[in-house]
Design an enzyme around this catalytic site. Sequence first.
Site, PDB file in Angstrom:
ATOM      1  N   TYR A 145       0.842  -1.202   0.000  1.00 19.41           N
ATOM      2  CA  TYR A 145       0.000   0.000   0.000  1.00 19.41           C
ATOM      3  C   TYR A 145       0.874   1.248   0.000  1.00 19.41           C
ATOM      4  CZ  TYR A 145      -3.691   3.237   1.593  1.00 19.41           C
ATOM      5  OH  TYR A 145      -4.582   4.287   1.723  1.00 19.41           O
ATOM      6  N   ASP A 146       1.815   1.316   0.960  1.00 20.37           N
ATOM      7  CA  ASP A 146       2.616   2.535   1.135  1.00 20.37           C
ATOM      8  C   ASP A 146       3.471   2.822  -0.106  1.00 20.37           C
ATOM      9  OD1 ASP A 146       1.609   1.912   3.618  1.00 20.37           O
ATOM     10  OD2 ASP A 146       3.495   2.061   4.695  1.00 20.37           O
ATOM     11  N   ASN A 174      -6.045   9.604   8.388  1.00 24.92           N
ATOM     12  CA  ASN A 174      -7.151   8.713   8.806  1.00 24.92           C
ATOM     13  C   ASN A 174      -8.500   9.431   8.827  1.00 24.92           C
ATOM     14  OD1 ASN A 174      -4.556   7.706   9.993  1.00 24.92           O
ATOM     15  ND2 ASN A 174      -5.857   5.971  10.497  1.00 24.92           N
ATOM     16  N   VAL A 187      -9.911   1.012  12.510  1.00 27.40           N
ATOM     17  CA  VAL A 187     -10.107   1.086  13.957  1.00 27.40           C
ATOM     18  C   VAL A 187     -11.437   1.729  14.355  1.00 27.40           C
ATOM     19  CG1 VAL A 187      -8.800   3.251  14.300  1.00 27.40           C
ATOM     20  CG2 VAL A 187      -8.915   1.563  16.130  1.00 27.40           C
ATOM     21  N   THR A 208      -1.077   2.755  23.031  1.00 32.59           N
ATOM     22  CA  THR A 208      -0.477   4.091  23.172  1.00 32.59           C
ATOM     23  C   THR A 208      -0.123   4.699  21.813  1.00 32.59           C
ATOM     24  OG1 THR A 208       1.707   3.112  23.446  1.00 32.59           O
ATOM     25  CG2 THR A 208       0.503   3.650  25.477  1.00 32.59           C
ATOM     26  N   GLN A 209      -0.231   3.878  20.732  1.00 34.82           N
ATOM     27  CA  GLN A 209       0.019   4.458  19.397  1.00 34.82           C
ATOM     28  C   GLN A 209      -1.055   5.499  19.085  1.00 34.82           C
ATOM     29  OE1 GLN A 209      -1.244   1.448  19.955  1.00 34.82           O
ATOM     30  NE2 GLN A 209      -2.282   0.540  18.220  1.00 34.82           N
ATOM     31  N   ARG A 277       1.054   9.663  14.495  1.00 31.62           N
ATOM     32  CA  ARG A 277       0.751  10.329  13.224  1.00 31.62           C
ATOM     33  C   ARG A 277      -0.088  11.571  13.492  1.00 31.62           C
ATOM     34  NH1 ARG A 277      -1.898   6.380   9.609  1.00 31.62           N
ATOM     35  NH2 ARG A 277       0.133   5.524   9.138  1.00 31.62           N
TER      36      ARG A 277
HETATM   37  P1  NAD Z   1     -12.625   2.040   0.374  1.00 32.28           P
HETATM   38  O1  NAD Z   1     -11.981   0.694   0.435  1.00 32.28           O
HETATM   39  O2  NAD Z   1     -13.931   2.231   1.068  1.00 32.28           O
HETATM   40  O3  NAD Z   1     -12.821   2.492  -1.134  1.00 32.28           O
HETATM   41  C1  NAD Z   1     -11.972   2.137  -2.182  1.00 32.28           C
HETATM   42  C2  NAD Z   1     -12.804   1.894  -3.425  1.00 32.28           C
HETATM   43  O4  NAD Z   1     -11.941   1.527  -4.510  1.00 32.28           O
HETATM   44  C3  NAD Z   1     -13.785   0.725  -3.239  1.00 32.28           C
HETATM   45  O5  NAD Z   1     -15.057   1.080  -3.726  1.00 32.28           O
HETATM   46  C4  NAD Z   1     -13.167  -0.390  -4.062  1.00 32.28           C
HETATM   47  O6  NAD Z   1     -14.110  -1.344  -4.548  1.00 32.28           O
HETATM   48  C5  NAD Z   1     -12.474   0.389  -5.167  1.00 32.28           C
HETATM   49  N1  NAD Z   1     -11.363  -0.343  -5.770  1.00 32.28           N
HETATM   50  C6  NAD Z   1     -10.369  -1.013  -5.144  1.00 32.28           C
HETATM   51  N2  NAD Z   1      -9.532  -1.556  -6.052  1.00 32.28           N
HETATM   52  C7  NAD Z   1     -10.009  -1.204  -7.281  1.00 32.28           C
HETATM   53  C8  NAD Z   1      -9.591  -1.458  -8.596  1.00 32.28           C
HETATM   54  N3  NAD Z   1      -8.493  -2.181  -8.865  1.00 32.28           N
HETATM   55  N4  NAD Z   1     -10.326  -0.944  -9.638  1.00 32.28           N
HETATM   56  C9  NAD Z   1     -11.444  -0.219  -9.387  1.00 32.28           C
HETATM   57  N5  NAD Z   1     -11.899   0.036  -8.146  1.00 32.28           N
HETATM   58  C10 NAD Z   1     -11.186  -0.440  -7.111  1.00 32.28           C
HETATM   59  O7  NAD Z   1     -11.542   3.067   0.920  1.00 32.28           O
HETATM   60  P2  NAD Z   1     -11.685   4.631   1.208  1.00 32.28           P
HETATM   61  O8  NAD Z   1     -11.449   4.849   2.638  1.00 32.28           O
HETATM   62  O9  NAD Z   1     -12.915   5.164   0.581  1.00 32.28           O
HETATM   63  O10 NAD Z   1     -10.416   5.204   0.439  1.00 32.28           O
HETATM   64  C11 NAD Z   1     -10.540   5.858  -0.827  1.00 32.28           C
HETATM   65  C12 NAD Z   1      -9.170   6.357  -1.263  1.00 32.28           C
HETATM   66  O11 NAD Z   1      -8.679   7.291  -0.307  1.00 32.28           O
HETATM   67  C13 NAD Z   1      -8.122   5.252  -1.382  1.00 32.28           C
HETATM   68  O12 NAD Z   1      -7.317   5.516  -2.512  1.00 32.28           O
HETATM   69  C14 NAD Z   1      -7.318   5.397  -0.116  1.00 32.28           C
HETATM   70  O13 NAD Z   1      -6.012   4.965  -0.287  1.00 32.28           O
HETATM   71  C15 NAD Z   1      -7.398   6.898   0.133  1.00 32.28           C
HETATM   72  N6  NAD Z   1      -7.201   7.184   1.568  1.00 32.28           N
HETATM   73  C16 NAD Z   1      -8.197   6.950   2.466  1.00 32.28           C
HETATM   74  C17 NAD Z   1      -7.968   7.193   3.806  1.00 32.28           C
HETATM   75  C18 NAD Z   1      -9.036   6.949   4.831  1.00 32.28           C
HETATM   76  O14 NAD Z   1      -8.749   7.105   6.022  1.00 32.28           O
HETATM   77  N7  NAD Z   1     -10.250   6.631   4.489  1.00 32.28           N
HETATM   78  C19 NAD Z   1      -6.719   7.680   4.234  1.00 32.28           C
HETATM   79  C20 NAD Z   1      -5.727   7.878   3.284  1.00 32.28           C
HETATM   80  C21 NAD Z   1      -5.985   7.653   1.949  1.00 32.28           C
HETATM   81  N1  UDP Z   2      -6.302  -0.937  15.566  1.00 37.21           N
HETATM   82  C1  UDP Z   2      -6.719  -1.504  16.774  1.00 37.21           C
HETATM   83  N2  UDP Z   2      -7.813  -2.319  16.772  1.00 37.21           N
HETATM   84  C2  UDP Z   2      -8.528  -2.583  15.625  1.00 37.21           C
HETATM   85  C3  UDP Z   2      -8.107  -1.982  14.408  1.00 37.21           C
HETATM   86  C4  UDP Z   2      -6.982  -1.185  14.419  1.00 37.21           C
HETATM   87  O1  UDP Z   2      -6.111  -1.276  17.838  1.00 37.21           O
HETATM   88  O2  UDP Z   2      -9.512  -3.312  15.720  1.00 37.21           O
HETATM   89  C5  UDP Z   2      -5.124  -0.030  15.585  1.00 37.21           C
HETATM   90  C6  UDP Z   2      -4.090  -0.326  14.508  1.00 37.21           C
HETATM   91  O3  UDP Z   2      -3.161  -1.291  14.967  1.00 37.21           O
HETATM   92  C7  UDP Z   2      -3.467   1.047  14.339  1.00 37.21           C
HETATM   93  C8  UDP Z   2      -4.633   2.023  14.573  1.00 37.21           C
HETATM   94  O4  UDP Z   2      -5.605   1.264  15.295  1.00 37.21           O
HETATM   95  O5  UDP Z   2      -2.490   1.272  15.317  1.00 37.21           O
HETATM   96  C9  UDP Z   2      -5.254   2.539  13.283  1.00 37.21           C
HETATM   97  O6  UDP Z   2      -5.573   1.433  12.465  1.00 37.21           O
HETATM   98  P1  UDP Z   2      -6.322   1.551  11.058  1.00 37.21           P
HETATM   99  O7  UDP Z   2      -6.282   0.195  10.421  1.00 37.21           O
HETATM  100  O8  UDP Z   2      -7.648   2.182  11.243  1.00 37.21           O
HETATM  101  O9  UDP Z   2      -5.459   2.604  10.218  1.00 37.21           O
HETATM  102  P2  UDP Z   2      -3.894   2.744   9.876  1.00 37.21           P
HETATM  103  O10 UDP Z   2      -3.091   1.808  10.728  1.00 37.21           O
HETATM  104  O11 UDP Z   2      -3.785   2.403   8.433  1.00 37.21           O
HETATM  105  O12 UDP Z   2      -3.603   4.156  10.191  1.00 37.21           O
END
Ligand code: NAD
Ligand code: UDP
Length: 311
Positions: A145-146, A174, A187, A208-209, A277
Site C-alpha cells: 500500500y505505502d 485517517n 479502527v 499508546t500508538q 501520526r
Molecule cells: P474504500 O476501500 O472504502 O474504497 C476504495 C474503493 O476503490 C472501493 O469502492 C473499491 O471497490 C475500489 N477499488 C479497489 N480496487 C479497485 C480497482 N483495482 N479498480 C477499481 N476500483 C477499485 O476506501 P476509502 O477509505 O474510501 O479510500 C478511498 C481512497 O482514499 C483510497 O485511494 C485510499 O487509499 C485513500 N485514503 C483513504 C484514507 C481513509 O482514512 N479513508 C486515508 C488515506 C488515503
Molecule cells: N487498531 C486496533 N484495533 C482494531 C483496528 C486497528 O487497535 O480493531 C489499531 C491499529 O493497529 C493502528 C490504529 O488502530 O495502530 C489505526 O488502524 P487503522 O487500520 O484504522 O489505520 P492505519 O493503521 O492504516 O492508520
Amino acid sequence: MKKRILVTGGAGFVGSHLCRRLLNEGHEIICLDSFFTGSKDNIVDMMDHPYFELVRHDVQQPILLEVDEIYNLACPASPPYYQFDPVATTRTSVLGAIHMLDIARKCKAKILQASTSEVYGDPEVHPQPESYRGSVSTTGIRACYDEGKRCAETLFFDYQRQYGVEIKVIRIFNTYGPFMNPHDGRVVSNFIVQALKGEDITMYGDGTQTRSFQYIDDLIDGMIRLMDSRDGFTGPVNVGNPGEFTMLELAQKVIELTGSKSEIKFFPLPQDDPLQRQPDITLAKKELGWEPHVNLEEGLKKTIEYFKSVI
Ligand code: NAD
Ligand code: UDP
C-alpha cells in the site's frame, strides 16, 4: 459550469461521499469501481439520477472515457483488505495511476490523486509536514500500500513534467464517518461496531500508538478545494485533523458515547504499525483556505448513529 467528472473508487467510503457532493453541485458523474471493497449500497441513492453513471471496471486494466476532471481513489484502504492480495494492491496503485493519467493526458483533464499519510510510514518527524520524506519499509506487510501510493505520486509528478498533465496530489490522514463498511477492519468502524454489539474492543498493541482522525465532510471539502485550487498548485498537500489521540483514548470515547459495557482486550501490534501520526496542515490553510471543523466527539456521534442504523 457543469463538468463531467470521473471518480474511481466511487462506490467506496470516501468515493461515495465525493460523488454525492459533486452531483449535488450540478456536475455529471461517472463512478468507476470494481466493487472489491465498495458496495452498491453506498451509491444506491444516486443510481436513478440522470447525471450519475456507474461503470464496473478494474483500474488495473486500461479504459478510455472522455471527462474534464478525474478523482483517482480506486484502492483498498484498510490494512486487512489491502494485505489480502498485496500484489493486486500495488498493481491497483501503480497501473491504476498510469491508466488514469493516460486518460487525463488524452482528454487534457485535470486529475487528483488520493494519496495518503502512509507515505510517511512510521514517522521520525512529528507532526508530519509535506517536506518530510518518510520512513517506509519496502519489504513489510504494509509496503504494498505505502510503496504503491508513493510510486503513484512519482508517476503523477512525472506525467506533469513530461507531458504537461495538470495534477493535484492530496495526502489524506485517517478519515472516518457514515458509509464506512462495518466489516472494513479499520479502527473507528471496528470499535464502534464492537461497542454497539457489546463485544470486546480489539486493541492492537498497548493502545499508546496515536492517530489523528478526520471526519469525512472535512475531507470532501478539502478534496474539492484542492481540485479547484490555483493553476500550478500541485501539492502534495496534507488534509487531516491535527487532533491526535491514542487508540486507548479512542476506545474510551467510543465506549462512553455508545454507553457500552464492552471491555478492552489486547492483541499483538501488527508488523510496521506506525507509532504516531499527526498532520501539519500549514500548507492546506495557506493554499486552500482549508481547516477541519468537526471534532472527534461530534464526528463519532454522527458515525455511531449511522452504524446503529446498519448493524
Ligand atoms: P474504500 O476501500 O472504502 O474504497 C476504495 C474503493 O476503490 C472501493 O469502492 C473499491 O471497490 C475500489 N477499488 C479497489 N480496487 C479497485 C480497482 N483495482 N479498480 C477499481 N476500483 C477499485 O476506501 P476509502 O477509505 O474510501 O479510500 C478511498 C481512497 O482514499 C483510497 O485511494 C485510499 O487509499 C485513500 N485514503 C483513504 C484514507 C481513509 O482514512 N479513508 C486515508 C488515506 C488515503
Ligand atoms: N487498531 C486496533 N484495533 C482494531 C483496528 C486497528 O487497535 O480493531 C489499531 C491499529 O493497529 C493502528 C490504529 O488502530 O495502530 C489505526 O488502524 P487503522 O487500520 O484504522 O489505520 P492505519 O493503521 O492504516 O492508520
